[in-house]
Scaffold this active site. Structure first.
Site, PDB file in Angstrom:
ATOM      1  N   ASN A 269      37.326 -71.261  45.435  1.00  0.00           N
ATOM      2  CA  ASN A 269      36.630 -71.694  46.646  1.00  0.00           C
ATOM      3  C   ASN A 269      37.526 -71.823  47.869  1.00  0.00           C
ATOM      4  OD1 ASN A 269      34.020 -71.915  45.378  1.00  0.00           O
ATOM      5  ND2 ASN A 269      34.817 -73.742  44.371  1.00  0.00           N
TER       6      ASN A 269
ATOM      7  N   ARG B 236      33.925 -74.532  54.486  1.00  0.00           N
ATOM      8  CA  ARG B 236      33.604 -75.505  53.439  1.00  0.00           C
ATOM      9  C   ARG B 236      34.183 -76.877  53.781  1.00  0.00           C
ATOM     10  NH1 ARG B 236      36.798 -76.247  48.068  1.00  0.00           N
ATOM     11  NH2 ARG B 236      35.512 -77.801  47.054  1.00  0.00           N
TER      12      ARG B 236
ATOM     13  N   TYR C   1      38.824 -80.482  54.430  1.00  0.00           N
ATOM     14  CA  TYR C   1      39.839 -79.437  54.327  1.00  0.00           C
ATOM     15  C   TYR C   1      40.323 -78.905  55.667  1.00  0.00           C
ATOM     16  CZ  TYR C   1      38.235 -79.603  49.536  1.00  0.00           C
ATOM     17  OH  TYR C   1      37.898 -80.028  48.279  1.00  0.00           O
TER      18      TYR C   1
ATOM     19  N   ASN D  24      47.870 -73.902  44.464  1.00  0.00           N
ATOM     20  CA  ASN D  24      46.819 -74.875  44.721  1.00  0.00           C
ATOM     21  C   ASN D  24      45.727 -74.537  43.715  1.00  0.00           C
ATOM     22  OD1 ASN D  24      44.627 -76.380  45.517  1.00  0.00           O
ATOM     23  ND2 ASN D  24      44.913 -76.010  47.700  1.00  0.00           N
TER      24      ASN D  24
ATOM     25  N   HIS E 298      42.052 -80.546  37.989  1.00  0.00           N
ATOM     26  CA  HIS E 298      41.605 -81.748  37.309  1.00  0.00           C
ATOM     27  C   HIS E 298      41.235 -81.558  35.848  1.00  0.00           C
ATOM     28  CE1 HIS E 298      41.644 -82.824  41.468  1.00  0.00           C
ATOM     29  NE2 HIS E 298      40.722 -81.928  41.724  1.00  0.00           N
TER      30      HIS E 298
ATOM     31  N   ASP F 141      48.835 -74.891  30.677  1.00  0.00           N
ATOM     32  CA  ASP F 141      49.614 -74.285  29.603  1.00  0.00           C
ATOM     33  C   ASP F 141      50.253 -72.961  30.033  1.00  0.00           C
ATOM     34  OD1 ASP F 141      48.969 -76.436  28.014  1.00  0.00           O
ATOM     35  OD2 ASP F 141      47.569 -75.334  26.720  1.00  0.00           O
TER      36      ASP F 141
ATOM     37  N   GLU G  49      52.976 -77.690  43.095  1.00  0.00           N
ATOM     38  CA  GLU G  49      51.525 -77.809  43.255  1.00  0.00           C
ATOM     39  C   GLU G  49      51.236 -78.399  44.629  1.00  0.00           C
ATOM     40  OE1 GLU G  49      48.196 -80.794  41.518  1.00  0.00           O
ATOM     41  OE2 GLU G  49      49.379 -79.743  40.003  1.00  0.00           O
TER      42      GLU G  49
ATOM     43  N   HIS H 150      48.066 -79.367  47.712  1.00  0.00           N
ATOM     44  CA  HIS H 150      46.658 -79.613  48.041  1.00  0.00           C
ATOM     45  C   HIS H 150      46.564 -79.963  49.514  1.00  0.00           C
ATOM     46  CE1 HIS H 150      45.561 -79.625  43.823  1.00  0.00           C
ATOM     47  NE2 HIS H 150      46.659 -80.341  43.617  1.00  0.00           N
ATOM     48  N   LEU H 151      45.560 -79.446  50.172  1.00  0.00           N
ATOM     49  CA  LEU H 151      45.324 -79.761  51.578  1.00  0.00           C
ATOM     50  C   LEU H 151      44.935 -81.223  51.761  1.00  0.00           C
ATOM     51  CD1 LEU H 151      43.296 -76.555  52.448  1.00  0.00           C
ATOM     52  CD2 LEU H 151      45.593 -77.100  53.291  1.00  0.00           C
ATOM     53  N   SER H 152      44.041 -81.701  50.901  1.00  0.00           N
ATOM     54  CA  SER H 152      43.578 -83.087  50.982  1.00  0.00           C
ATOM     55  C   SER H 152      44.397 -83.958  50.029  1.00  0.00           C
ATOM     56  CB  SER H 152      42.091 -83.183  50.635  1.00  0.00           C
ATOM     57  OG  SER H 152      41.890 -82.881  49.263  1.00  0.00           O
TER      58      SER H 152
ATOM     59  N   ARG I 168      40.628 -89.422  46.891  1.00  0.00           N
ATOM     60  CA  ARG I 168      39.286 -88.834  46.843  1.00  0.00           C
ATOM     61  C   ARG I 168      38.490 -89.403  45.675  1.00  0.00           C
ATOM     62  NH1 ARG I 168      39.065 -82.749  47.970  1.00  0.00           N
ATOM     63  NH2 ARG I 168      36.879 -83.341  48.093  1.00  0.00           N
TER      64      ARG I 168
ATOM     65  N   ARG J 233      38.708 -86.465  40.944  1.00  0.00           N
ATOM     66  CA  ARG J 233      39.692 -85.595  41.596  1.00  0.00           C
ATOM     67  C   ARG J 233      41.091 -86.210  41.628  1.00  0.00           C
ATOM     68  NH1 ARG J 233      36.995 -81.402  44.269  1.00  0.00           N
ATOM     69  NH2 ARG J 233      34.903 -81.947  44.977  1.00  0.00           N
TER      70      ARG J 233
END
Length: 141
Positions: A9, A16, A21, A73, A79, A86, A97, A99-101, A106, A110
């Site tokens: 997404n 979105r 985001y 990301n 989650h 793995d 890793e 993430h934007l948010s 949240r 999440r």
């Protein structure tokens, strides 16, 4: 070469949930990553994949390509995807890793990352800077 993987997404960024985001599109993020990569004198391969199996296969391919690391990301797969976790563990490539948010601020579902335990670090909540700081960190590992 570093692999940048955008999960499901994220192709909808800018449309979105912009209140979560932001208004930047995936193309905007990729452009800024490419500009930073040029500054750092590294090569990127950037891909966005919606399917869990596709992401697992791409992580495996990164090992075959002798990638120097993975900036990921995992989006919603963060989650619950033990398969992606793995795969990252299996290839043993340095991974950051992003993430934007701020996933920790949240919804409860999440707030946990199953992939963070196999990453060198996680950066979240800083919008595009999560990606840019993540790439800098990855190159410095």
């Amino acid at each position: 070469m570093y692999l940048v993987l955008h999960g499901p997404n994220l192709n909808l960024l800018g449309k979105r949930e912009p209140e979560v985001y932001g208004r930047l599109t995936l193309a905007d993020i990729n452009q800024q990553l490419e500009e930073l990569a040029a500054e750092l004198e590294v090569e990127l391969i950037i891909e966005q994949l919606n399917g869990e199996g596709e992401i697992v296969e791409r992580i495996h391919q990164a090992l075959e390509e002798e990638a120097d690391g993975i900036l990921i990301n995992p989006a919603a797969y963060t989650h619950y995807s033990i398969a992606i976790r793995d795969a990252l563990a299996g290839v043993e490539l340095p991974t950051v890793e992003v993430h934007l948010s701020n996933i920790h601020a949240r919804e409860e579902f999440r707030q946990q990352s199953v992939t963070a335990s196999v990453a060198a670090g996680q950066i979240s909540g800083l919008g595009i800077d999560s990606y840019l700081l993540g790439l800098r960190a990855l190159v410095n590992l």
